[in-house]
Scaffold this motif. Sequence first.
Motif, mmCIF file in Angstrom:
data_model
loop_
_atom_site.group_PDB
_atom_site.id
_atom_site.type_symbol
_atom_site.label_atom_id
_atom_site.label_comp_id
_atom_site.label_asym_id
_atom_site.label_seq_id
_atom_site.Cartn_x
_atom_site.Cartn_y
_atom_site.Cartn_z
ATOM 1 N N LEU A 127 0.854 -1.185 0.000
ATOM 2 C CA LEU A 127 0.000 0.000 0.000
ATOM 3 C C LEU A 127 0.892 1.238 0.000
ATOM 4 O O LEU A 127 1.928 1.261 0.655
ATOM 5 N N ILE A 128 0.488 2.252 -0.760
ATOM 6 C CA ILE A 128 1.210 3.525 -0.753
ATOM 7 C C ILE A 128 0.225 4.627 -0.380
ATOM 8 O O ILE A 128 -0.845 4.730 -0.976
ATOM 9 N N ARG A 129 0.614 5.410 0.605
ATOM 10 C CA ARG A 129 -0.182 6.562 1.014
ATOM 11 C C ARG A 129 0.685 7.803 0.875
ATOM 12 O O ARG A 129 1.895 7.718 0.728
ATOM 13 N N LEU A 130 0.052 8.965 0.986
ATOM 14 C CA LEU A 130 0.759 10.228 0.815
ATOM 15 C C LEU A 130 0.454 11.164 1.975
ATOM 16 O O LEU A 130 -0.711 11.397 2.309
ATOM 17 N N ALA A 131 1.520 11.706 2.570
ATOM 18 C CA ALA A 131 1.405 12.704 3.633
ATOM 19 C C ALA A 131 2.127 13.971 3.186
ATOM 20 O O ALA A 131 3.262 13.910 2.709
ATOM 21 N N VAL A 132 1.445 15.112 3.324
ATOM 22 C CA VAL A 132 2.053 16.394 2.969
ATOM 23 C C VAL A 132 1.830 17.391 4.095
ATOM 24 O O VAL A 132 0.812 17.339 4.786
ATOM 25 N N LEU A 133 2.782 18.281 4.258
ATOM 26 C CA LEU A 133 2.622 19.332 5.253
ATOM 27 C C LEU A 133 1.610 20.364 4.768
ATOM 28 O O LEU A 133 0.752 20.799 5.527
ATOM 29 N N VAL A 134 1.690 20.734 3.467
ATOM 30 C CA VAL A 134 0.797 21.748 2.915
ATOM 31 C C VAL A 134 0.233 21.280 1.577
ATOM 32 O O VAL A 134 0.979 20.845 0.698
ATOM 33 N N ASP A 135 -1.083 21.371 1.437
ATOM 34 C CA ASP A 135 -1.762 21.108 0.162
ATOM 35 C C ASP A 135 -2.276 22.440 -0.352
ATOM 36 O O ASP A 135 -3.165 23.041 0.219
ATOM 37 N N ARG A 136 -1.696 22.913 -1.452
ATOM 38 C CA ARG A 136 -2.072 24.226 -1.966
ATOM 39 C C ARG A 136 -3.005 24.160 -3.170
ATOM 40 O O ARG A 136 -3.330 25.178 -3.770
ATOM 41 N N GLY A 137 -3.442 22.957 -3.539
ATOM 42 C CA GLY A 137 -4.401 22.835 -4.629
ATOM 43 C C GLY A 137 -3.766 22.938 -5.996
ATOM 44 O O GLY A 137 -2.561 22.773 -6.140
ATOM 45 N N HIS A 138 -4.587 23.180 -7.012
ATOM 46 C CA HIS A 138 -4.159 23.361 -8.409
ATOM 47 C C HIS A 138 -3.615 22.086 -9.043
ATOM 48 O O HIS A 138 -2.704 22.142 -9.866
ATOM 49 N N ARG A 139 -4.156 20.937 -8.696
ATOM 50 C CA ARG A 139 -3.680 19.670 -9.218
ATOM 51 C C ARG A 139 -3.880 19.563 -10.726
ATOM 52 O O ARG A 139 -4.903 19.954 -11.258
ATOM 53 N N GLU A 140 -2.883 19.009 -11.395
ATOM 54 C CA GLU A 140 -2.967 18.687 -12.815
ATOM 55 C C GLU A 140 -3.120 17.191 -13.025
ATOM 56 O O GLU A 140 -3.385 16.733 -14.132
ATOM 57 N N LEU A 141 -2.922 16.432 -11.975
ATOM 58 C CA LEU A 141 -3.016 14.972 -12.020
ATOM 59 C C LEU A 141 -3.959 14.512 -10.918
ATOM 60 O O LEU A 141 -4.088 15.173 -9.887
ATOM 61 N N PRO A 142 -4.595 13.349 -11.092
ATOM 62 C CA PRO A 142 -5.539 12.866 -10.076
ATOM 63 C C PRO A 142 -4.828 12.243 -8.869
ATOM 64 O O PRO A 142 -4.892 11.045 -8.630
ATOM 65 N N ILE A 143 -4.149 13.095 -8.129
ATOM 66 C CA ILE A 143 -3.392 12.662 -6.950
ATOM 67 C C ILE A 143 -3.905 13.464 -5.768
ATOM 68 O O ILE A 143 -3.997 14.691 -5.831
ATOM 69 N N HIS A 144 -4.242 12.752 -4.687
ATOM 70 C CA HIS A 144 -4.770 13.419 -3.495
ATOM 71 C C HIS A 144 -4.085 12.845 -2.254
ATOM 72 O O HIS A 144 -4.024 11.633 -2.080
ATOM 73 N N PRO A 145 -3.571 13.707 -1.371
ATOM 74 C CA PRO A 145 -2.907 13.215 -0.153
ATOM 75 C C PRO A 145 -3.894 12.526 0.796
ATOM 76 O O PRO A 145 -5.055 12.919 0.902
ATOM 77 N N ASP A 146 -3.399 11.520 1.489
ATOM 78 C CA ASP A 146 -4.175 10.826 2.524
ATOM 79 C C ASP A 146 -4.091 11.568 3.857
ATOM 80 O O ASP A 146 -5.007 11.498 4.665
ATOM 81 N N PHE A 147 -2.959 12.232 4.076
ATOM 82 C CA PHE A 147 -2.713 12.952 5.326
ATOM 83 C C PHE A 147 -2.253 14.357 4.964
ATOM 84 O O PHE A 147 -1.242 14.527 4.280
ATOM 85 N N ILE A 148 -2.991 15.359 5.420
ATOM 86 C CA ILE A 148 -2.707 16.753 5.066
ATOM 87 C C ILE A 148 -2.531 17.567 6.347
ATOM 88 O O ILE A 148 -3.419 17.592 7.195
ATOM 89 N N GLY A 149 -1.390 18.228 6.452
ATOM 90 C CA GLY A 149 -1.154 19.092 7.599
ATOM 91 C C GLY A 149 -1.983 20.357 7.539
ATOM 92 O O GLY A 149 -2.660 20.713 8.497
ATOM 93 N N LYS A 150 -1.964 21.036 6.387
ATOM 94 C CA LYS A 150 -2.673 22.308 6.233
ATOM 95 C C LYS A 150 -3.121 22.447 4.785
ATOM 96 O O LYS A 150 -2.315 22.341 3.873
ATOM 97 N N LYS A 151 -4.429 22.672 4.586
ATOM 98 C CA LYS A 151 -4.940 23.020 3.261
ATOM 99 C C LYS A 151 -4.823 24.519 3.118
ATOM 100 O O LYS A 151 -5.277 25.267 3.980
ATOM 101 N N LEU A 152 -4.207 24.945 2.033
ATOM 102 C CA LEU A 152 -3.931 26.350 1.845
ATOM 103 C C LEU A 152 -4.292 26.758 0.419
ATOM 104 O O LEU A 152 -3.490 26.591 -0.494
#
Length: 178
Positions: A127-152
């Motif tokens: 299994l692969i999951r994704l954790a990011v400190l900051v999600d700033r949006g504007h995705r060009e690919l269908p990738i979404h973090p599983d764990f987000i520190g701050k949506k900005l």
Amino acid sequence: MSTKVVEILSSEEIRRTLTRLASQIVERTRDLSQLVLLGVYTRGALLAELLARQIETLEGIRVAVGALDITFYRDDLDKIGLRTPAKSDIPFDLTGKTVVLVDDVIFKGRTIRAALNAVNDYGRPELIRLAVLVDRGHRELPIHPDFIGKKLPTAKEEIVKVYLHDSDGRDAVELIGD
């Protein structure tokens, strides 16, 4: 025009955010002995180490940590310019593991797409999951973090800069724009 800098996360807020992210990773991982945190160079690798320390504090278990260089997996080398690649540091097989990719900021999703391709060279995780400190949006690919520190939410031309003590001498997240 002058550049405007706004602090989004202070040192203390980063500390609390990492504690929350570590707790969420623990809660969603069935077997911590199979957990691997894989940080994307540069600040993702530092964040992976910080998360591993926090998980050890919370659970008394030291999870495996690696660092991933994605330079040669990128599809935008012509746009980002010449870089000196770092050496990936993954001294274990990822086959059957729960891998949490860790990065500082997710924007268009291209870095994570490259990281997913790079992971294949080190085994086949369960299994692969994704954790990011900051999600700033504007995705060009269908990738979404599983764990987000701050949506900005940001404008595309704004810059999100993460500073970590081990590389920058201070901890902060700043939004830079006009």
